[in-house]
Design an enzyme around this catalytic site. Sequence first.
Site, PDB file in Angstrom:
ATOM      1  CG  ASN A  85      -1.703   1.233   1.433  1.00  0.00           C
ATOM      2  OD1 ASN A  85      -1.804   2.058   0.524  1.00  0.00           O
ATOM      3  ND2 ASN A  85      -2.305   1.391   2.607  1.00  0.00           N
ATOM      4  CE  LYS A 104      -0.188   3.427   4.729  1.00  0.00           C
ATOM      5  NZ  LYS A 104      -0.174   3.574   6.173  1.00  0.00           N
ATOM      6  CG  HIS A 112      -5.892   2.177   5.182  1.00  0.00           C
ATOM      7  ND1 HIS A 112      -5.486   3.122   6.104  1.00  0.00           N
ATOM      8  CD2 HIS A 112      -4.870   1.312   5.051  1.00  0.00           C
ATOM      9  CE1 HIS A 112      -4.261   2.827   6.503  1.00  0.00           C
ATOM     10  NE2 HIS A 112      -3.856   1.731   5.880  1.00  0.00           N
ATOM     11  CD  GLU A 152      -3.013   5.758   6.674  1.00  0.00           C
ATOM     12  OE1 GLU A 152      -2.998   5.807   5.427  1.00  0.00           O
ATOM     13  OE2 GLU A 152      -2.084   5.258   7.340  1.00  0.00           O
ATOM     14  CD  GLU A 209      -3.623  -2.262   7.285  1.00  0.00           C
ATOM     15  OE1 GLU A 209      -2.574  -2.585   6.726  1.00  0.00           O
ATOM     16  OE2 GLU A 209      -4.128  -1.133   7.140  1.00  0.00           O
ATOM     17  N   GLY A 227       2.340   2.443  10.747  1.00  0.00           N
ATOM     18  CA  GLY A 227       3.313   3.521  10.615  1.00  0.00           C
ATOM     19  C   GLY A 227       4.048   3.850  11.901  1.00  0.00           C
ATOM     20  CB  SER A 246       4.928  -1.699  12.047  1.00  0.00           C
ATOM     21  OG  SER A 246       4.598  -0.333  12.257  1.00  0.00           O
TER      22      SER A 246
HETATM   23  P1  PGA Z   1       2.768   0.401   7.596  1.00  0.00           P
HETATM   24  O1  PGA Z   1       1.316   0.651   6.927  1.00  0.00           O
HETATM   25  O2  PGA Z   1       3.273  -0.901   7.055  1.00  0.00           O
HETATM   26  O3  PGA Z   1       3.589   1.574   7.151  1.00  0.00           O
HETATM   27  O4  PGA Z   1       2.546   0.355   9.067  1.00  0.00           O
HETATM   28  C1  PGA Z   1       0.419  -0.402   6.714  1.00  0.00           C
HETATM   29  C2  PGA Z   1      -0.884   0.113   6.178  1.00  0.00           C
HETATM   30  O5  PGA Z   1      -1.321   1.196   6.581  1.00  0.00           O
HETATM   31  O6  PGA Z   1      -1.522  -0.539   5.318  1.00  0.00           O
END
Ligand code: PGA
Length: 251
Positions: free
Chosen positions: A9, A11, A96, A98, A168, A174, A209
Amino acid sequence: MKTLYIAGNWKMNMSPSQAEIFMQELIATMPAAHDRCEVIVCPPYLALSTVAKQIENTRIMLGAQNCHEQEKGAYTGEISAAMLADIGVKYCIVGHSERRRDFQETDTHIAKKIMALLAKNIRPIWCVGETLEERQTGMTFERIRSQVTTTLDCLKGQDCSSLLIAYEPIWAIGTGLAATPEQAEEVHSHIHHTIASYSIDLPILYGGSVTAENAESLLSREAINGALIGGAALSAQSFNTIINTAHSLIN
Ligand code: PGA
């Protein structure tokens, strides 16, 4: 024998020209295809067409990060599942955290997006996860169950067999603080159990992560069917290391 899904992903990272350079490196260094390891990249909308051309004749599948639930019309700034299908998108992330946080997406709204994707034969990668506060107050299972059942109740009558779920935990995204394999596996088992009451069994990816270093400990767990990777998918080297790890676990 399980299939592992390794999805990146990106983003809001990489312009079309940056994506093109990145994909050249990724394709040149990617391990040969394995029939039980599906590799998916999810660039921003603007880079999808560029990447679609580059991945022709490769093992890589194209994913998007979002879509609108309507097919067309007066929805300024939006992109439909039909448009995504037209350029070769096979997977699409929905819900997601976010987007839930920044665009107030709800479980019922997410169900509509899933329906739009299913109608175009795009496999939704449907994200669920709890906040740190929910985890600390012992609400994780309840929160996940509520997300899963609210959306699945809206999807009654639909063929949901092509869905993928991504667990997640929001506190792990992140932050560099991934869930432990035990924490991830118990939530995955909870999700498997919850969806079994709808008579479905879906692959469940872990996200939050995931790195080249911790991928093996997570992907080797029985209830974990893949990874949704943010930061570590922005480096060809670490993304390919994770793919190699997946291959070694399914061989
Ligand atoms: P990350 O993000 O691996 O940077 O923690 C995962 C995601 O948001 O899909």
